[in-house]
Every structure is written in structure tokens, then in C-alpha cells.
Design an enzyme around this catalytic site. Sequence first.
Site, mmCIF file in Angstrom:
data_model
loop_
_atom_site.group_PDB
_atom_site.id
_atom_site.type_symbol
_atom_site.label_atom_id
_atom_site.label_comp_id
_atom_site.label_asym_id
_atom_site.label_seq_id
_atom_site.Cartn_x
_atom_site.Cartn_y
_atom_site.Cartn_z
ATOM 1 N N CYS A 74 -19.109 -2.386 -16.902
ATOM 2 C CA CYS A 74 -19.039 -2.061 -15.482
ATOM 3 C C CYS A 74 -20.126 -2.780 -14.693
ATOM 4 C CB CYS A 74 -19.163 -0.555 -15.269
ATOM 5 S SG CYS A 74 -19.045 -0.058 -13.531
ATOM 6 N N GLU A 77 0.819 -1.209 0.000
ATOM 7 C CA GLU A 77 0.000 0.000 0.000
ATOM 8 C C GLU A 77 0.860 1.269 0.000
ATOM 9 O OE1 GLU A 77 -3.135 0.515 -0.443
ATOM 10 O OE2 GLU A 77 -3.626 -1.620 -0.576
ATOM 11 N N CYS A 127 -17.811 1.784 -19.379
ATOM 12 C CA CYS A 127 -19.140 1.680 -18.768
ATOM 13 C C CYS A 127 -19.912 0.468 -19.279
ATOM 14 C CB CYS A 127 -19.943 2.958 -19.037
ATOM 15 S SG CYS A 127 -19.221 4.446 -18.302
ATOM 16 N N CYS A 174 -13.585 1.809 -14.282
ATOM 17 C CA CYS A 174 -14.033 3.200 -14.070
ATOM 18 C C CYS A 174 -12.815 4.124 -14.074
ATOM 19 C CB CYS A 174 -14.795 3.295 -12.748
ATOM 20 S SG CYS A 174 -15.728 4.840 -12.545
ATOM 21 N N CYS A 209 -25.350 3.620 -11.873
ATOM 22 C CA CYS A 209 -24.445 4.769 -11.949
ATOM 23 C C CYS A 209 -25.157 6.026 -12.435
ATOM 24 C CB CYS A 209 -23.282 4.444 -12.869
ATOM 25 S SG CYS A 209 -22.060 5.758 -12.966
#
Length: 431
Positions: free
Chosen positions: A279, A51, A276, A269, A285
Site C-alpha cells: 500500500c 459511475e 498493506c 485496501c 496508516c
Amino acid sequence: MQPARKLRAVKRPEGRAPGKLVAPLLTWFLAHARDLPWRRTLDPYAVWVSEIMLQQTQVKTVIPYYERWMKELPCVAALARASSEKIHKLWEGLGYYTRVRNMQKAAQFIAANHGGKFPMNFEDVLALPGIGRYTAGAVCSIAFNQPVPILDGNVIRVLARVFGLRENVREKETNARLWKLAEDLVTAAAPASLSPQRGEGLRVRGGAVERLSRLREFRLGSTPHPGPLPVEGRGRIVSQSPGRLPALVLSGPCSALNQSLMELGALVCTPRQARCDVCALAAQCVARRDELTEELPNLGPRAPATARRFLACVLERDGQFLVRQRPAGVVNAHLWEFPNVEVPLKAGEAQARSLLESELGSVLTDPVRLATVKHTITRYRITLEVFRGGNRGGSLPARSGQWISRIACDQLPFTSAHRRVLLTALAASQG
């Protein structure tokens, strides 16, 4: 400076209730998650390392750094006792070097205050040097399946589009709303009875998930996902046979949910040309419905880029280069570089070289332009002009640097720009 986007503000986010998004997110993630080295373990140290490395850095860049790091410094204790030179060399090229120094401070704190074991409590993780709310949430959810939210650039983009947030996401009120949405989502993913112990988890092979650690079920909505689910302890899993989909180690649905948001933002995204049509959240959305995908998230006005110009010199003597180490408390502290100085953008070559000679403490002789390196640090667009030559008299003040052999220089951690200069200088000296 670019003008702020003019979008219609709304008092509350639109879209489906967060709980309705959990099932499609988890289903999509279990089928499409990338096989990444830090997803093959539940070790919180490994999750933390990944991370921190992934901050401001692309996944494809991080993978070889992560693998080298885990080979050289596989645990908290190894990082805590490593030399400054070693951690900087392992980090060389990743940039934002404060991150690696804070990591070592955190490892030393864990060794001194947590018996060398990475803490499980969210507040304890948050208290470590260099760890903010996002990183603490990522470690605690991914390694320990805790229902704590995360919010990075990918997650912000997904949530702003799905829920139709038109306001500037960097403003305090909007940012708080995003954190609340992220919290609602991860909370909805976790059954109240779910509290796995350290090291417990589940393994997903080819998207097949049924049970979570022993007799608990990992449910997508109200229906268990079909397929076998063996318990997996800490550490790496055994690789699957050729031709099979990669295995994925998860600590539970909270881990999967938070990773699904990041993965959707990274793969589908995306900032531009969002996919899209494939997705998992397309039906819910608001941005897709209102044709605002390219406008959201609203990031407000962008700070203008600032041009800066530096001159550097490569001096060589008896197979040694003159180099110096940057002091503590400055950008790229503790890293090595060739003698250099910032000069005015419009300065002529004679004036610029005079400033470099003043910094060096000696007059350059027979200077030849060796290279021009262009790079970026945050909002600064930097041009580094490099000359190779000699110096009059041969002697230099101590502040100019140290004479270090070419082989030893290659083992030192250099800034990214000056690493490129070193490689050019090595090639020129051998030619």
C-alpha cells in the site's frame, strides 16, 4: 443482528495531514491504474454513465454493459430520445432499475435546459435526477478536474483506516468528517492556478507525466513527474502499440487524486485481507499501526437478512409464453416476468400452488417443477419456485399477462431471476 463493534472512539482523526498523502497516492495511481474503457475519454456523459453503472456493481460486470451502452446510446441526445424498452434492455441484469430511468430523465432535462450539453457546474450536475453528491463530485472531478470530493465505499474504507476513524461511518457526524477529509485531499492536489477548459486534459502512458495542458505542470508534491505529456481532447484516445502499458486520459490532478482513492480501495485496501505490504499509504496508516485493519471501517450493526418465497408458472401455447410487465412504482418496474406470487415460507405445495392459481386466474393442469432460482435483492434472500404446465379451459383473464412469441420474449427486458427462468423454459421447449 450482529452486535455493534466496540472500538475506542476518538474526537478527531489521527494520521498524517491530508496534503502529505497526495504525492504517494498520485504516484501509485499513475503506475497502477487499471485500463478501463471509461478512463480513455474526458466526455462527462461517458464518465456519468460509468459511475451510475458502477453503483452496487463490480467493474468486471460493468465493462460489457458500458461498451454496449456507449455503442447504442453514445451521447445525451441519444439517451434522451431512446425508448423505455431499449434503455431497460440495455440495463437488463444490472439491477436497481430506478438508476436507468433517472438517467433518461436527467438526459431529457439536459436536452431541455442545457442545450444538450452535459453541464460543467457542480450545482447543475447535482440538480440532475438520480445524481447525488458522490456522483456529481466524480463527474466534475474526473471530467473537468474540479477540486470537489467523492465518498463511496472504497474511499470510506481507505480514509477510515488511514486516519483511524473508530466511530460508525454511517453516523452523521462521522460521515461529515469523512467528506471533509476527502475535500482536503482533493483540494491539496490542485494548484490554485489550475482551471482547464472543457475538453482539455492530459494523457499518461506507462505512468509518465510531466506537464498539464500546454505550459502548466502536474506536480507530485514539489517535483514534476518525469516523462512526456501530450494534450488530449475529448473522446477516445488511439490505442498504443502492442506490448506497451495502456494509456490513461486525465483532466488533471484532481481527477487523478479522486480516482486514486477509489482504485486503492478496490485493489489494495480491500474489505478483507488488505494488501498493506504494497500500500502506498502504509507508512501513514493508523489502522495498520494499531492492527485495526480488519475492524475498520466501523459499519455498525448489520441488518438481518429476510427470506422470501415466490411461486411462478411457465405456460406455453403455440410457441408463445404467457408473460407480464411489472407496473410503474414497484421494484423492477417496467421489466417483464412470468406470472408469480409471493407465498408463506412454510406453506405446503398444495397451498402455495392454490395461491399461484388465484393470482393466475386459472387452475394449473399437469404442473411439473421446472426450476428453483435463488437470488438476492438488497437484504432479501429470495427463493423462486417455477412450475411448467397448462391451464384448465385455455382462457385467462387479461390481468394474467400477454401471449408473446419465444423470439419476442428474448428481446424483452426481464428481471434477472425471470431471465433465468426464460432461458430454462426456452431450453425445455426446444428439448
